[in-house]
Design an enzyme around this catalytic site. Structure first.
Site, PDB file in Angstrom:
ATOM      1  N   LYS A  35       0.840  -1.192   0.000  1.00 47.63           N
ATOM      2  CA  LYS A  35       0.000   0.000   0.000  1.00 47.63           C
ATOM      3  C   LYS A  35       0.888   1.260   0.000  1.00 47.63           C
ATOM      4  O   LYS A  35       0.663   2.205  -0.753  1.00 47.63           O
ATOM      5  CB  LYS A  35      -0.872  -0.031   1.266  1.00 47.63           C
ATOM      6  CG  LYS A  35      -1.992   0.976   1.289  1.00 47.63           C
ATOM      7  CD  LYS A  35      -2.681   0.979   2.643  1.00 47.63           C
ATOM      8  CE  LYS A  35      -3.975   0.227   2.660  1.00 47.63           C
ATOM      9  NZ  LYS A  35      -4.764   0.423   3.890  1.00 47.63           N
ATOM     10  N   GLU A 154     -12.978  10.205  15.039  1.00 50.46           N
ATOM     11  CA  GLU A 154     -13.222  10.678  13.678  1.00 50.46           C
ATOM     12  C   GLU A 154     -14.691  10.444  13.317  1.00 50.46           C
ATOM     13  O   GLU A 154     -15.210   9.363  13.535  1.00 50.46           O
ATOM     14  CB  GLU A 154     -12.297   9.914  12.715  1.00 50.46           C
ATOM     15  CG  GLU A 154     -12.426  10.343  11.288  1.00 50.46           C
ATOM     16  CD  GLU A 154     -12.264  11.834  11.110  1.00 50.46           C
ATOM     17  OE1 GLU A 154     -11.187  12.366  11.408  1.00 50.46           O
ATOM     18  OE2 GLU A 154     -13.231  12.499  10.678  1.00 50.46           O
ATOM     19  N   CYS A 266     -18.219   0.414  10.218  1.00 53.04           N
ATOM     20  CA  CYS A 266     -18.353   1.085  11.519  1.00 53.04           C
ATOM     21  C   CYS A 266     -19.611   0.702  12.310  1.00 53.04           C
ATOM     22  O   CYS A 266     -19.492   0.178  13.419  1.00 53.04           O
ATOM     23  CB  CYS A 266     -18.317   2.597  11.322  1.00 53.04           C
ATOM     24  SG  CYS A 266     -16.698   3.148  10.772  1.00 53.04           S
ATOM     25  N   ARG A 334     -17.355  -3.818   3.414  1.00 52.59           N
ATOM     26  CA  ARG A 334     -17.324  -4.481   4.724  1.00 52.59           C
ATOM     27  C   ARG A 334     -18.747  -4.501   5.317  1.00 52.59           C
ATOM     28  O   ARG A 334     -19.406  -3.474   5.405  1.00 52.59           O
ATOM     29  CB  ARG A 334     -16.340  -3.760   5.656  1.00 52.59           C
ATOM     30  CG  ARG A 334     -14.905  -3.988   5.231  1.00 52.59           C
ATOM     31  CD  ARG A 334     -13.923  -3.252   6.108  1.00 52.59           C
ATOM     32  NE  ARG A 334     -13.838  -1.833   5.807  1.00 52.59           N
ATOM     33  CZ  ARG A 334     -12.946  -1.000   6.355  1.00 52.59           C
ATOM     34  NH1 ARG A 334     -12.096  -1.445   7.237  1.00 52.59           N
ATOM     35  NH2 ARG A 334     -12.929   0.274   6.025  1.00 52.59           N
TER      36      ARG A 334
HETATM   37  N1  LIG Z   1     -13.939   3.963   7.777  1.00 55.88           N
HETATM   38  C1  LIG Z   1     -14.707   4.873   8.356  1.00 55.88           C
HETATM   39  O1  LIG Z   1     -15.650   5.397   7.775  1.00 55.88           O
HETATM   40  C2  LIG Z   1     -14.414   5.333   9.764  1.00 55.88           C
HETATM   41  C3  LIG Z   1     -15.008   6.503  10.238  1.00 55.88           C
HETATM   42  C4  LIG Z   1     -14.729   6.908  11.530  1.00 55.88           C
HETATM   43  C5  LIG Z   1     -13.897   6.148  12.332  1.00 55.88           C
HETATM   44  N2  LIG Z   1     -13.362   4.997  11.860  1.00 55.88           N
HETATM   45  C6  LIG Z   1     -12.456   4.243  12.736  1.00 55.88           C
HETATM   46  O2  LIG Z   1     -11.111   4.555  12.361  1.00 55.88           O
HETATM   47  C7  LIG Z   1     -10.266   3.413  12.506  1.00 55.88           C
HETATM   48  C8  LIG Z   1      -9.621   3.079  11.184  1.00 55.88           C
HETATM   49  O3  LIG Z   1     -10.617   2.713  10.269  1.00 55.88           O
HETATM   50  P1  LIG Z   1     -10.339   2.548   8.714  1.00 55.88           P
HETATM   51  O4  LIG Z   1     -11.647   2.307   8.063  1.00 55.88           O
HETATM   52  O5  LIG Z   1      -9.490   3.674   8.254  1.00 55.88           O
HETATM   53  O6  LIG Z   1      -9.466   1.199   8.750  1.00 55.88           O
HETATM   54  P2  LIG Z   1      -8.723   0.492   7.531  1.00 55.88           P
HETATM   55  O7  LIG Z   1      -8.837  -0.954   7.773  1.00 55.88           O
HETATM   56  O8  LIG Z   1      -9.181   1.068   6.233  1.00 55.88           O
HETATM   57  O9  LIG Z   1      -7.193   0.935   7.733  1.00 55.88           O
HETATM   58  C9  LIG Z   1      -6.417   0.619   8.840  1.00 55.88           C
HETATM   59  C10 LIG Z   1      -4.950   0.611   8.422  1.00 55.88           C
HETATM   60  O10 LIG Z   1      -4.142   0.409   9.590  1.00 55.88           O
HETATM   61  C11 LIG Z   1      -3.014  -0.369   9.204  1.00 55.88           C
HETATM   62  N3  LIG Z   1      -2.361  -0.966  10.372  1.00 55.88           N
HETATM   63  C12 LIG Z   1      -2.782  -2.009  11.146  1.00 55.88           C
HETATM   64  N4  LIG Z   1      -1.890  -2.243  12.122  1.00 55.88           N
HETATM   65  C13 LIG Z   1      -0.880  -1.344  11.977  1.00 55.88           C
HETATM   66  C14 LIG Z   1       0.299  -1.079  12.689  1.00 55.88           C
HETATM   67  N5  LIG Z   1       0.663  -1.794  13.746  1.00 55.88           N
HETATM   68  N6  LIG Z   1       1.082  -0.055  12.262  1.00 55.88           N
HETATM   69  C15 LIG Z   1       0.756   0.681  11.192  1.00 55.88           C
HETATM   70  N7  LIG Z   1      -0.365   0.480  10.466  1.00 55.88           N
HETATM   71  C16 LIG Z   1      -1.184  -0.522  10.861  1.00 55.88           C
HETATM   72  C17 LIG Z   1      -3.595  -1.392   8.234  1.00 55.88           C
HETATM   73  O11 LIG Z   1      -2.580  -1.954   7.437  1.00 55.88           O
HETATM   74  C18 LIG Z   1      -4.580  -0.513   7.444  1.00 55.88           C
HETATM   75  O12 LIG Z   1      -3.986   0.034   6.289  1.00 55.88           O
HETATM   76  C19 LIG Z   1     -11.167   2.300  13.056  1.00 55.88           C
HETATM   77  O13 LIG Z   1     -11.092   2.316  14.442  1.00 55.88           O
HETATM   78  C20 LIG Z   1     -12.550   2.740  12.613  1.00 55.88           C
HETATM   79  O14 LIG Z   1     -13.559   2.224  13.446  1.00 55.88           O
HETATM   80  C21 LIG Z   1     -13.578   4.576  10.583  1.00 55.88           C
END
Ligand SMILES: NC(=O)c1ccc[n+]([C@@H]2O[C@H](COP(=O)([O-])OP(=O)(O)OC[C@H]3O[C@@H](n4cnc5c(N)ncnc54)[C@H](O)[C@@H]3O)[C@@H](O)[C@H]2O)c1
Length: 442
Positions: A35, A154, A266, A334
């Site tokens: 990525k 967020e 979420c 998802r």
């Molecule tokens: N997607 C949404 O709409 C949204 C909105 C608000 C809040 N959130 C919250 O934000 C958080 C992230 O969600 P997302 O949808 O962006 O997740 P995502 O799965 O799209 O991305 C998470 C990223 O974190 C990386 N990662 C995992 N472990 C790691 C580590 N040890 N070091 C560095 N990188 C690492 C993964 O490789 C991945 O690229 C979650 O807690 C989610 O609930 C998501």
């Protein structure tokens, strides 16, 4: 300001790019090296409107960098955001292994004062846990490095993430001292110039605010889906009821559309996590159990409508499915209702030909290998010879389709509309049978 973002998913990539867009120097770090390599050359691994432009622009301007090296990220930013995934664990709680791994890494690499800000959605008390892990790692190195911890949940919506980030309705921060409050206030000042509130609170209240917001929105959806199901039984039209309800300023018009249930990365996991948090705290948040149950039932309810139309026999029926992402303007599948509904159709002997404007790659990884599922390149080519069209996501391009063209392609003129996109009069005039939600079928 110098900012680092750990975890470059929907949240990390969007917020990191938006911080760079307002002039900050941002380093985004992820353990997914593929990525990171793609991002370094401006290739965006997800679909999100306007994201491509701001990533490219800030890469070119030298304000945005990508790395897979945690030390580089911790050395760079005064503020280190944690934006890694917090998926659902087997018992329904949020799985904190990624968050705690990042905390451990921070504790191992930190050399000077840093503000660690939790952007991932995490259960109440997690920021304190993260602080303990960082502290433990620092102590293990036999040194003392000062740091602060803050919570900054967020609220962005996929499909509108860049807009939501650049113009948030509110910014919530949980802090333990005024120094951190002032630094975060300054970071966010360009985003809230038009007067959106910057709400400062303690860590626990900030963590709770995010869960309460998602749980409330999920409750509205399930509530409205049940209103819709009752409308079907009583001969009322849910779309009219929705307008009547939504014009009450105490209720408001948003999040009242009935459909096939909520999905996404979420709402389902966050509602389940809040149920688990409540149980662990000795409290039965009973309404949320019902919200999840109603959501599951809604998918089946729509499937039952399709099956009912064929008097329970779906064998060898051929369907086109329009819309696979859990909502429009995203490629995210998802927990998308489409997954459950398509699987049920296939289990009962039907075949499905799928199309989504942006989610085809994700759909392929979910359904590839299933003989009864095939993939289209265009919204019209999936219609060839089908017994019916099933609409599951309300993409704009499905709103005003070319019904004349559809009539020539479809074997049977039947539309199952899980999002109430069409006017039943227009469809009957065009010779279609029309099955929707919360309104009389025609
Ligand atoms: N997607 C949404 O709409 C949204 C909105 C608000 C809040 N959130 C919250 O934000 C958080 C992230 O969600 P997302 O949808 O962006 O997740 P995502 O799965 O799209 O991305 C998470 C990223 O974190 C990386 N990662 C995992 N472990 C790691 C580590 N040890 N070091 C560095 N990188 C690492 C993964 O490789 C991945 O690229 C979650 O807690 C989610 O609930 C998501």
């Amino acid at each position: 300001m110098r900012i680092s973002v750990i975890g470059v998913g929907y949240v990390g990539l969007v917020s990191g790019s938006c911080f760079a867009e307002t002039g900050n120097q941002v380093v985004c770090m992820d353990i997914d090296t593929q990525k990171i390599e793609r991002l370094k050359v401006g290739e965006i691994p997800i679909y999100e409107p306007h994201l491509q432009e701001i990533v490219k622009n800030n890469l070119q301007e030298g304000r945005l960098e990508f790395t897979d090296d945690i030390r580089t990220a911790i050395d760079h930013g005064l503020i280190v955001f944690i934006a890694v995934n917090t998926p659902q664990d087997e018992d329904g709680s949020a799985d904190l292994k990624y968050v705690l791994k990042v905390a451990e890494n921070i504790g191992r690499c930190i050399e000077k004062y840093r503000i660690v800000v939790m952007k991932s959605t995490v259960p109440v008390g997690t920021c304190e846990k993260v602080r303990d892990v960082i502290q433990r790692e620092i102590a293990g190195r036999g040194i003392d490095v000062p740091f602060d911890i803050a919570s900054n949940p967020e609220f962005l919506k996929e499909g509108m993430a860049v807009d939501d980030c650049m113009k948030p309705e509110r910014v919530v921060v949980g802090v333990e001292n005024s120094r951190v409050e002032e630094i975060l206030r300054e970071l966010y000042s360009p985003f809230i110039r038009t007067g959106a509130p910057f709400l400062v609170m303690d860590l626990r209240s900030s963590e709770m605010t995010k869960y309460a917001a998602n749980a409330m929105l999920a409750t509205r959806i399930s509530f409205m889906n049940q209103v819709s199901n009752l409308c079907e039984k009583l001969g009322a039209d849910v779309m009219k009821v929705m307008r009547g309800l939504g014009s009450d300023s105490r209720i408001g018009p948003k999040f009242l559309f009935p459909g096939v249930g909520f999905g996404g990365s979420c709402f389902p996991k966050d509602v389940r996590a809040l149920i688990k948090t409540s149980l662990d705290a000795g409290y039965n948040f009973s309404i949320l159990e019902q919200v999840m149950e109603a959501n599951h039932a809604q998918r089946l309810h729509f499937f039952d409508k399709i099956r009912g139309f064929y008097e329970g026999d779906l064998k060898e029926k051929k369907f086109a499915v329009w819309g696979l992402a859990f909502k429009p303007n995203t490629d995210d599948m998802r927990e998308a209702p489409a997954i459950d509904i398509i699987n049920r159709l296939v289990e009962e002997g039907a075949t499905c030909r799928l199309y989504d404007p942006k989610a085809m790659e994700n759909a392929f990884s979910i359904f590839s290998g299933q003989e009864a599922v095939s993939f289209g390149k265009h919204q019209y080519d999936v219609l060839e010879g089908v017994d019916g069209l099933i609409l599951l996501t309300e993409w704009l391009s499905f709103r005003e389709p070319d019904f004349e063209r559809m009539k020539v392609m479809m074997k049977e003129l039947v539309i199952f509309d899980g999002r109430n996109q069409y006017n039943s009069k227009t469809l009957t005039q065009n010779g279609f049978r029309y099955i929707c939600v919360g309104r009389p079928n025609v």
